[in-house]
Design a protein around this motif. Structure first.
Motif, PDB file in Angstrom:
ATOM      1  N   ASP A 130      25.192  31.242  23.712  1.00  0.00           N
ATOM      2  CA  ASP A 130      25.460  30.394  24.880  1.00  0.00           C
ATOM      3  C   ASP A 130      25.214  28.938  24.492  1.00  0.00           C
ATOM      4  N   ILE A 131      26.231  28.295  23.949  1.00  0.00           N
ATOM      5  CA  ILE A 131      26.060  26.936  23.430  1.00  0.00           C
ATOM      6  C   ILE A 131      25.790  25.926  24.539  1.00  0.00           C
ATOM      7  N   ALA A 132      26.346  26.116  25.721  1.00  0.00           N
ATOM      8  CA  ALA A 132      26.112  25.160  26.809  1.00  0.00           C
ATOM      9  C   ALA A 132      24.635  25.122  27.191  1.00  0.00           C
ATOM     10  N   THR A 133      24.029  26.285  27.330  1.00  0.00           N
ATOM     11  CA  THR A 133      22.605  26.359  27.675  1.00  0.00           C
ATOM     12  C   THR A 133      21.757  25.825  26.539  1.00  0.00           C
TER      13      THR A 133
ATOM     14  N   GLU B 213      21.902  21.959  26.318  1.00  0.00           N
ATOM     15  CA  GLU B 213      21.073  21.305  27.340  1.00  0.00           C
ATOM     16  C   GLU B 213      19.586  21.463  27.035  1.00  0.00           C
ATOM     17  N   ARG B 214      19.168  22.633  26.569  1.00  0.00           N
ATOM     18  CA  ARG B 214      17.762  22.864  26.230  1.00  0.00           C
ATOM     19  C   ARG B 214      17.322  21.930  25.113  1.00  0.00           C
ATOM     20  N   LEU B 215      18.138  21.812  24.072  1.00  0.00           N
ATOM     21  CA  LEU B 215      17.789  20.966  22.940  1.00  0.00           C
ATOM     22  C   LEU B 215      17.835  19.480  23.295  1.00  0.00           C
ATOM     23  N   ARG B 216      18.814  19.074  24.073  1.00  0.00           N
ATOM     24  CA  ARG B 216      18.862  17.666  24.513  1.00  0.00           C
ATOM     25  C   ARG B 216      17.618  17.311  25.316  1.00  0.00           C
ATOM     26  N   ALA B 217      17.156  18.225  26.174  1.00  0.00           N
ATOM     27  CA  ALA B 217      15.946  17.988  26.969  1.00  0.00           C
ATOM     28  C   ALA B 217      14.713  17.849  26.076  1.00  0.00           C
ATOM     29  N   ARG B 218      14.773  18.425  24.878  1.00  0.00           N
ATOM     30  CA  ARG B 218      13.661  18.322  23.918  1.00  0.00           C
ATOM     31  C   ARG B 218      13.828  17.139  22.962  1.00  0.00           C
ATOM     32  N   GLY B 219      14.832  16.300  23.213  1.00  0.00           N
ATOM     33  CA  GLY B 219      15.004  15.090  22.422  1.00  0.00           C
ATOM     34  C   GLY B 219      15.885  15.217  21.198  1.00  0.00           C
TER      35      GLY B 219
ATOM     36  N   GLU C  37      27.911  14.777  19.378  1.00  0.00           N
ATOM     37  CA  GLU C  37      28.967  15.023  20.362  1.00  0.00           C
ATOM     38  C   GLU C  37      28.585  16.256  21.160  1.00  0.00           C
ATOM     39  N   PRO C  38      29.098  16.372  22.378  1.00  0.00           N
ATOM     40  CA  PRO C  38      28.841  17.601  23.142  1.00  0.00           C
ATOM     41  C   PRO C  38      29.636  18.760  22.548  1.00  0.00           C
ATOM     42  N   PRO C  39      29.310  19.978  22.945  1.00  0.00           N
ATOM     43  CA  PRO C  39      30.060  21.133  22.436  1.00  0.00           C
ATOM     44  C   PRO C  39      31.556  20.996  22.726  1.00  0.00           C
ATOM     45  N   ARG C  40      32.354  21.413  21.737  1.00  0.00           N
ATOM     46  CA  ARG C  40      33.816  21.385  21.925  1.00  0.00           C
ATOM     47  C   ARG C  40      34.443  22.547  21.170  1.00  0.00           C
ATOM     48  N   ALA C  41      35.607  22.940  21.643  1.00  0.00           N
ATOM     49  CA  ALA C  41      36.334  24.049  21.026  1.00  0.00           C
ATOM     50  C   ALA C  41      36.836  23.623  19.651  1.00  0.00           C
ATOM     51  N   LEU C  42      36.616  24.499  18.673  1.00  0.00           N
ATOM     52  CA  LEU C  42      37.058  24.274  17.299  1.00  0.00           C
ATOM     53  C   LEU C  42      37.636  25.589  16.772  1.00  0.00           C
ATOM     54  N   GLY C  43      38.843  25.916  17.201  1.00  0.00           N
ATOM     55  CA  GLY C  43      39.459  27.173  16.777  1.00  0.00           C
ATOM     56  C   GLY C  43      38.697  28.362  17.322  1.00  0.00           C
ATOM     57  N   PRO C  44      38.161  29.209  16.446  1.00  0.00           N
ATOM     58  CA  PRO C  44      37.497  30.438  16.904  1.00  0.00           C
ATOM     59  C   PRO C  44      36.028  30.242  17.323  1.00  0.00           C
ATOM     60  N   ILE C  45      35.586  28.972  17.405  1.00  0.00           N
ATOM     61  CA  ILE C  45      34.204  28.689  17.799  1.00  0.00           C
ATOM     62  C   ILE C  45      34.151  27.542  18.795  1.00  0.00           C
ATOM     63  N   ILE C  46      33.007  27.395  19.427  1.00  0.00           N
ATOM     64  CA  ILE C  46      32.649  26.163  20.117  1.00  0.00           C
ATOM     65  C   ILE C  46      31.505  25.591  19.290  1.00  0.00           C
ATOM     66  N   GLY C  47      31.579  24.311  18.946  1.00  0.00           N
ATOM     67  CA  GLY C  47      30.565  23.737  18.080  1.00  0.00           C
ATOM     68  C   GLY C  47      30.077  22.390  18.554  1.00  0.00           C
ATOM     69  N   ALA C  48      28.858  22.049  18.143  1.00  0.00           N
ATOM     70  CA  ALA C  48      28.270  20.743  18.403  1.00  0.00           C
ATOM     71  C   ALA C  48      27.411  20.379  17.200  1.00  0.00           C
ATOM     72  N   LEU C  49      27.446  19.118  16.818  1.00  0.00           N
ATOM     73  CA  LEU C  49      26.731  18.639  15.645  1.00  0.00           C
ATOM     74  C   LEU C  49      25.508  17.847  16.090  1.00  0.00           C
ATOM     75  N   PHE C  50      24.329  18.181  15.523  1.00  0.00           N
ATOM     76  CA  PHE C  50      23.135  17.406  15.848  1.00  0.00           C
ATOM     77  C   PHE C  50      22.412  16.963  14.587  1.00  0.00           C
ATOM     78  N   GLU C  51      21.540  15.957  14.749  1.00  0.00           N
ATOM     79  CA  GLU C  51      20.750  15.411  13.655  1.00  0.00           C
ATOM     80  C   GLU C  51      19.352  15.995  13.710  1.00  0.00           C
TER      81      GLU C  51
ATOM     82  N   VAL D 263      26.773  26.534  16.649  1.00  0.00           N
ATOM     83  CA  VAL D 263      28.058  27.221  16.800  1.00  0.00           C
ATOM     84  C   VAL D 263      27.924  28.425  17.726  1.00  0.00           C
ATOM     85  N   GLN D 264      28.904  28.549  18.612  1.00  0.00           N
ATOM     86  CA  GLN D 264      29.051  29.774  19.412  1.00  0.00           C
ATOM     87  C   GLN D 264      30.387  30.403  19.045  1.00  0.00           C
TER      88      GLN D 264
END
Length: 132
Positions: free
Chosen positions: A84-87, A90-96, A101-115, A125-126
């Motif tokens: 559940d990438i959306a949840t 949000e959990r990780l953003r709340a922890r700083g 970028e926010p999660p986005r569709a990338l072919g067979p996955i939804i992905g978001a990149l963080f530092e 990846v979901q």
């Protein structure tokens, strides 16, 4: 044969341990002194039993060059999966956690990149369908 340890180069082992345990919620495993560095591992409480992420120190210049090249190119050093990438986002953003970028569709996955603050980009990846 099984994968037991997966290394991730980090600029500072103490900072990496703090980030991966306090912000991501991983659990510390091994912490063994090895000269000026440590064999330091964490694991995901949701992950496969026995698989650990090694917080590998940048002990020599080629490692620094490699890590910097990946980061500058926007390439993730590791990928973590979630059901559940959306949840999780949000959990990780709340922890700083800083996402590029926010999660986005990338072919067979939804992905978001963080530092991770230790010189790495991590891909969250979901998968949209289960592997067969």
């Amino acid at each position: 044969m099984q994968i037991k340890f997966s290394p991730l180069l980090v600029q500072d082992q103490d900072e990496a341990l703090r980030f991966y345990t306090q912000q991501l919620g991983f659990e510390p495993c091994a912490d063994i002194p090895m000269g000026p560095f440590r064999f330091l591992t964490v694991r995901s409480p949701e992950g496969l039993a026995g698989v650990e992420l090694v917080l590998q120190p940048l002990g020599f210049e080629p490692a620094r060059v490699y890590q910097r090249a990946l980061y500058d190119a926007g390439m993730p050093a590791a990928a973590f999966t979630t059901a559940d990438i959306a949840t999780e986002y949000e959990r990780l953003r709340a922890r700083g956690v800083r996402f590029r970028e926010p999660p986005r569709a990338l072919g067979p996955i939804i992905g978001a990149l963080f530092e991770d603050g230790c010189g790495n980009l991590i891909h969250l990846v979901q998968p949209l369908r289960q592997p067969t």
